[in-house]
Each structure stands twice: as C-alpha cells, then as structure tokens.
Design an enzyme around this catalytic site. Structure first.
Site, mmCIF file in Angstrom:
data_model
loop_
_atom_site.group_PDB
_atom_site.id
_atom_site.type_symbol
_atom_site.label_atom_id
_atom_site.label_comp_id
_atom_site.label_asym_id
_atom_site.label_seq_id
_atom_site.Cartn_x
_atom_site.Cartn_y
_atom_site.Cartn_z
ATOM 1 N N ARG A 1 -1.566 7.371 -5.005
ATOM 2 C CA ARG A 1 -2.328 6.121 -4.789
ATOM 3 C C ARG A 1 -3.786 6.297 -5.205
ATOM 4 O O ARG A 1 -4.475 5.327 -5.488
ATOM 5 C CB ARG A 1 -2.206 5.749 -3.327
ATOM 6 N N LYS B 1 2.502 2.205 21.662
ATOM 7 C CA LYS B 1 3.341 3.093 20.874
ATOM 8 C C LYS B 1 4.084 4.018 21.852
ATOM 9 O O LYS B 1 3.466 4.594 22.739
ATOM 10 C CB LYS B 1 2.453 3.914 19.950
ATOM 11 N N GLU C 1 -6.518 6.516 1.211
ATOM 12 C CA GLU C 1 -6.563 7.688 0.323
ATOM 13 C C GLU C 1 -7.548 7.507 -0.825
ATOM 14 O O GLU C 1 -8.223 8.460 -1.228
ATOM 15 C CB GLU C 1 -5.162 7.968 -0.230
HETATM 16 C C1 LIG Z 1 -0.387 5.528 1.868
HETATM 17 C C2 LIG Z 1 0.134 6.198 3.125
HETATM 18 N N1 LIG Z 1 -0.636 7.106 3.746
HETATM 19 C C3 LIG Z 1 -0.184 7.742 4.845
HETATM 20 C C4 LIG Z 1 1.059 7.456 5.364
HETATM 21 C C5 LIG Z 1 1.600 8.227 6.559
HETATM 22 N N2 LIG Z 1 1.774 7.326 7.684
HETATM 23 C C6 LIG Z 1 2.948 6.827 7.981
HETATM 24 S S1 LIG Z 1 2.887 5.818 9.308
HETATM 25 C C7 LIG Z 1 1.221 6.115 9.520
HETATM 26 C C8 LIG Z 1 0.469 5.486 10.639
HETATM 27 C C9 LIG Z 1 0.714 4.010 10.632
HETATM 28 O O1 LIG Z 1 -0.048 3.417 11.670
HETATM 29 P P1 LIG Z 1 0.195 1.889 11.930
HETATM 30 O O2 LIG Z 1 0.185 1.137 10.668
HETATM 31 O O3 LIG Z 1 -0.773 1.508 12.968
HETATM 32 O O4 LIG Z 1 1.697 1.813 12.499
HETATM 33 P P2 LIG Z 1 2.233 2.357 13.896
HETATM 34 O O5 LIG Z 1 2.892 3.686 13.605
HETATM 35 O O6 LIG Z 1 1.068 2.487 14.822
HETATM 36 O O7 LIG Z 1 3.224 1.330 14.342
HETATM 37 C C10 LIG Z 1 0.768 6.947 8.528
HETATM 38 C C11 LIG Z 1 -0.634 7.412 8.394
HETATM 39 C C12 LIG Z 1 1.832 6.497 4.664
HETATM 40 N N3 LIG Z 1 3.093 6.207 5.064
HETATM 41 N N4 LIG Z 1 1.355 5.885 3.578
HETATM 42 MG MG LIG Z 2 -0.751 1.485 14.994
#
Ligand SMILES: Cc1ncc(C[n+]2csc(CCOP(=O)(O)OP(=O)(O)O)c2C)c(N)n1
Ligand SMILES: [Mg+2]
Ligand SMILES: CC(=O)[C@@H](O)[C@H](O)COP(=O)(O)O
Length: 603
Positions: free
Chosen positions: A363, A246, A335
């Site tokens: 959710r 990342k 969640e």
């Molecule tokens: C239901 C939900 N909870 C929390 C979020 C906030 N959120 C957006 S991106 C993220 C992290 C995503 O991590 P990952 O899937 O590993 O993707 P990366 O950013 O590492 O590429 C979170 C917690 C969300 N978008 N949707």
């Molecule tokens: Mg990730």
C-alpha cells in the site's frame, strides 16, 4: 432455560427477520458461545467478532442483503455475518484449506462482496458501488461497516471526501470500540471520544455533509434497530456511530489488556527438540527475535526510532516501546503516512525502523520509492509475515515485497535464514546510512540455526564448494533448511551440490555471480513470487554476463495463493526437498549431459 438452538434454524437473514425481538438476546448468547468454542480451536479474530454480534443481527434484520450490499471493512469481523448467511455449519473449518475463509469470500456467498483483508477500503468500495447503482438505476443500498481503527487509514478519508459531497443513500456503520489492536491513536480517536461523551464540539462527519446518528449502544437491540431504521430511510449519506466492546461477552477477551484477543492462535506445537540434544533446541519466533534485538540496539544508539501502523505488538515492537516510549511512533492504520513520516524522521538525522507486515507495505510502495528511495534516506523496513503466511489467505501472504522493492533504486534487501542471521542482518541494515534497507522473514518460528561453512564476501556457503559440484542451490531466507536438506539427500545419491545463502538478496553480490559462473545448473529457492525475485535477478545477470549456467527459479507463482498451512502450501508449490531433488536430477541429466543418471539410493 436455554431456548432450543435458534442459530441452527437460521439459514438466511429471512429466518432472522421473523424472529421476535424477545428471542434476540438468546440468539446473541448462542452465537457468542459458538464463536468462543470454535475460534479457540481454529484460531482467528475472536475479539472483533464478539463485539459485533448484536450489530450484525440488527443489520441483517434491517437491511435486505444481498440486494442491499453490506461491506465489512478489513473483513476480520465477518464471522457472525457468515453464521447468519447460511454458513454456520462450516464454521469449524474456519481459516483452513478448502474450508471457510476468515474474511468475506465471493465464491462462498452472494452476501460477501470485499475479500481484501487490507483495512480502510470499504468506503471506497461504497463510493464506487453506490455510484454504479445510481448510474445503472438499480435501487440498491450500500452499507459499509468500518472500525474506528480502519477509519484512521487515509483511503477512508479520500472516500469520505467523495461520499460527503454526494446525495447517495450510503449507510456508514462506524463500529467504534476504541481499539485497533492497541487503543486507536490520534485526533480522530479523541474526536470520537468527544462524540461518545456528548462533548460540546463540532462533529467533523456532519461538517463533511453526512447525516449523523449516534452514539448508539452497539449491544442494545432496540437502539440498534431504531438507528438502522432511521439510516435506512435517509436519502443521503449517513453515519451511524455505534459504540461496542471488543471481546464482548467473554471476560478473558474483554479484560485482555494486550489487544482484547484481536487475533488468537490455535494451541502452539511444543518447541522443536533435536534428537540427541539434552535440552530442547529452542526455535524462536522471528517476531520475538527481531523485537529483542531492536531493543538491544536501541540501548546502543539513540538515533534508532521505531514506527508502527497500529501493529506495535504483532510486529514485535513491544520491548523497544517499553524501553523507549518516546522513540516509538504509532501512526494508526496508515502505512503510507508511516513510510513518509519515517522519511521525515530520517531527514531529521534519525534512523527509523518501520516494522510492518510484508503484505501491508504494498500500500505504501510509492512512498518507499519516492519519499524514501529518491532521497536515499536511511530507513530500515522490517517485513514480518513475508512469504507464505497461511490461514489468513490470499490478501495476507507476503509474496510481492521482493518483486516490488527490487525496483527501488539504491535499496538493499536481506533475508535472514535463522535467528542468528536476523540479529546479524538487522545490525548490518541499521549500520547502512546511504539509502533504504529491508529485512524480510516469515510468520512463525525461525528454523534452528543453519551454520556457515565459509563466508565469501557477503555470501554464506552452507556446504563446501567442491570443484566437481555442477549444481548450485541459492536459497533465500528460511528456505536454507530446504536447500541443505536437499543437498544432503543428493550427496547420498553421489550428486555433489553447493549451497549458498546470499543473506543480502538484492542487489546481487559479485561473489554470488562468481559462484553462478562456477556451476552448470543454478537453482534458486525463494518464498516470493518468482516474477521479480531472486531467481529472476540471477537469471538476468547470468544472461547479461553471457554465462552458460542454467538458472532454474523455484518460488511462488504470480497467483493469489489460497488459505492453507504454510508448510503445506510451500510443498504444494514445490518449495520442499522432494521437489528440489527432483529438479536437480532432471536438470542434471538433461539431454546432452555427459553423466549417466545415478542409481537412486534406497529407491
Ligand atoms: C492496511 C492494513 N494494515 C493493517 C492491518 C492489520 N489489521 C487487521 S485488523 C486491524 C485493526 C482494525 O481495527 P478496527 O478497524 O477498529 O476493527 P476492530 O478490530 O476494532 O473491530 C489491523 C491493524 C490490515 N488488515 N490492513
Ligand atoms: Mg476498533
Ligand atoms: C486482519 C488482519 O490483518 C490481522 O489481524 C491479521 O490477521 C494478523 O495476522 P497474524 O495472525 O499473522 O498476526
């Protein structure tokens, strides 16, 4: 020597496919330079997109989008996809009203499929799409890009359970960078690390019926092309486990210990300075006020525990977690589990605080209703990003929480109007042990303090309650500043208005209903969909009590509110002093009114 701009000659994946492999590293470098240049100005998900440059290029060279459906889980990492599908020229308008959405957007492009920025949905879409393509005989492939964080969400495993039992050619690209915001938590993260390290262990994905290709270096074009080519030619469902960094290629992001620059903001405006003040009157970020106060309460009460769904820092739990590392629980992007885990914590005698963005609590509504509400458990939900948020657009505005949660028997909902009230109401909520409580506040800085004229029961009168006042403004939360400004303007026109802040907006306090009964016109202001919020509650209560007061609810419509700046959107939807004043004047001088219209001062 930098090759001429490769990026500007790519208007579709077709242009990408004809590039020689040798040109790809330079293209990746150009994409990274552009991401850093633009996103540092517009704000957005810099770290996630820097991590998927090679992955996205290789995907679009291997598969045949939009005939093949490529789905991006959460969608925050789709800027590169947009750059390669003809939208690079609009990247400068990223996350602006009428500009380029920060997530996939069907009206922008046929290459975009899932607009919802809520995590862990891509595999369910993939299951549905692939079933549909099979049933309708369309030989289209489905590719789903899912982050390791998104894979900690329950929906993802519901979909894996279905996909793994199928023979459908679904390609799951697991983008494993080891992080959500924080390092990804739990047994899954441990398992993925075992797979990355080639540990001798069973592979849970293979056990569920998936082909498995990996781990693949997600920044090595040759490895990516080989892996995606194999996946494309497989018959059944297959997981390509891609390992990425990342923030790749931008050391400030790669070395950012907080969250690898998961989401960066454009430069912040200086703190507000109130004219005549010797020192700038500091407005404080809502999130920071909450985090500081919770840590303070945590010192006083050992029964307070905090629960986060992979958003420890964004929800302000940093200070509490640093002070009480054993009393903070990160469940991953889960969640539903967060809420029912909190129900378990409360049943054990603790008072959990679930800190979560308003939009994501939707959710877990069933869990709030049945696992917390039905058992009248003392769980406090702190909903940051309530109301209109802004640049994240329709799936991030937190405008449904009040309407949803008012349906939970025994729940109490508070909306602080400023930092002082947030501290006050958080403590009141944590002192309430006979059922769930909710605090909700918007994104950004809390307004400067709005003082109390008189406290009537739980209700704050922000102006005097003058006997000749015919109009009552009832504001929810931060909109108190709009209500007070409106009242000031109306006073200058000779129209006296009472302003009340209920503080606890649900259930409706008897003292508030007495105020309603004392005024001919009642205007409610709420940063929530008016279909089921404060205005609806007052309207119904006034009707049931047979009051003649006319209640006019001002709030958000039951619509998907677009991308935009919070202040502009609130104004667009009439939640500003101009509209409130006009509404009062129109209502007050309605036919049958016994008063002549005032002369407009200074008009
Ligand atoms: C239901 C939900 N909870 C929390 C979020 C906030 N959120 C957006 S991106 C993220 C992290 C995503 O991590 P990952 O899937 O590993 O993707 P990366 O950013 O590492 O590429 C979170 C917690 C969300 N978008 N949707
Ligand atoms: Mg990730
Ligand atoms: C994609 C996602 O859901 C989060 O990263 C969100 O964009 C964060 O919003 P804030 O920037 O308001 O914290």
């Amino acid at each position: 020597m930098t090759a001429p701009g490769l990026l500007e000659h790519i208007t579709s994946p077709g242009d990408l496919k004809v590039l020689p492999d040798s040109a790809l590293p330079e293209l990746a470098a150009q994409i990274r330079r552009r991401l850093i240049d633009v996103v540092s100005r517009t704000g957005g998900h810099l770290g996630p997109n820097l991590g998927v440059v090679e992955l996205t290029i290789a995907l679009h060279r291997t598969f045949d989008a939009p005939h093949d459906a490529i789905i991006w889980d959460t969608g925050h990492q789709s800027y590169v996809h947009k750059m390669l599908t003809g939208r690079d020229g609009r990247l400068g308008q990223l996350r602006t009203a009428g500009g380029l959405s920060g997530y996939p957007c069907r009206t922008e492009s046929d290459y975009d499929i899932v607009e919802n920025s809520h995590a862990s949905t891509a595999l369910s879409y993939a299951d549905g799409l692939s079933r549909g393509f099979q049933l309708t005989g369309r030989g289209r492939r489905v590719v789903a890009v899912v982050g390791d964080g998104a894979l900690t969400g329950g929906m993802a495993w519901e979909a894996l359970n279905n996909l793994g039992a199928s023979d459908r050619p679904v390609v799951i690209v697991l983008n494993d960078n080891g992080r959500s915001y924080d390092p990804t938590v739990g047994a899954l993260s441990r398992h993925l690390r075992q797979l990355r390290e080639g540990a001798a262990c069973s592979n849970v994905l293979v056990s569920l019926g998936f082909g498995y290709i990996g781990p693949i270096d997600g920044h090595d074009f040759k490895a990516l092309h080989r892996a995606f080519g194999r996946a494309r030619d497989q018959d059944g469902p297959v997981v390509v486990h891609v390992v990425t960094r990342k923030g790749k290629g931008y050391p400030p992001a790669e070395q950012d210990e907080a969250d690898r620059m998961h989401s960066v903001s454009p430069a912040r405006t200086p703190t507000a300075v109130v004219p005549g003040d010797r020192k700038p009157a500091r407005s404080e970020a809502w999130t920071k006020v909450f985090g500081g106060e919770l840590a303070a309460v945590g010192e006083e009460r050992s029964d307070i525990v905090a629960v986060t769904a992979a958003m420890r820092l964004p929800t302000g739990l940093g200070p509490f977690g640093e002070r009480f590392p054993h009393r903070i629980i990160d469940v991953g992007i889960a969640e539903q589990h967060a809420v029912t885990c909190a129900a378990g914590l409360a049943t054990s005698g603790l008072h959990p605080v679930v800190a979560i963005y308003s939009t994501f609590l939707g959710r877990a509504f069933d869990q709030v209703l049945m696992d917390v509400g039905l058992h009248r458990l003392p769980v406090t939900f702190v909903l940051d990003r309530s109301g209109v948020t802004g640049p994240d657009g329709p799936s991030h505005h937190g405008i449904w929480d009040v309407s949803l949660l008012r349906g939970v028997p025994g729940i109490r909902i508070a909306a602080p109007r400023d930092a002082i009230r947030l501290r006050e109401l958080l403590r009141e909520a944590l002192a309430h042990e006979d059922g769930p409580t909710v605090l909700r506040y918007p994104k950004g800085d809390a307004p400067l303090p709005v003082g109390v004229h008189t406290r009537v029961g739980p209700v704050d009168l922000l102006t005097a309650h003058r006997p000749d006042a015919q109009v009552l403004l009832v504001s929810s939360g931060a909109l108190a500043t709009v209500a007070v400004e409106s009242a000031d303007r109306l006073a200058s026109m000779g129209v006296s208005v009472t302003v009340a802040d209920p503080r606890w907006i649900h259930p409706v306090a008897p003292e508030l209903m007495s105020l309603v009964a004392d005024h001919r016109v009642v205007i409610t202001l709420e940063d929530n969909a008016i279909g089921g919020g404060l205005g609806a509650a007052l309207s119904m209560a006034a009707h049931l009590e047979g009051l003649s007061s006319r209640v006019i609810p001002l709030g958000l419509p039951v619509e998907f509110v677009p991308v935009g700046e919070r202040a502009t959107l609130l104004s667009d939807y009439g939640l500003d002093a101009d509209h409130v004043v006009d509404t009062v004047l129109a209502a007050r001088w309605r036919r049958g009114s016994k008063h002549a219209a005032p002369t407009l001062v200074g008009s």
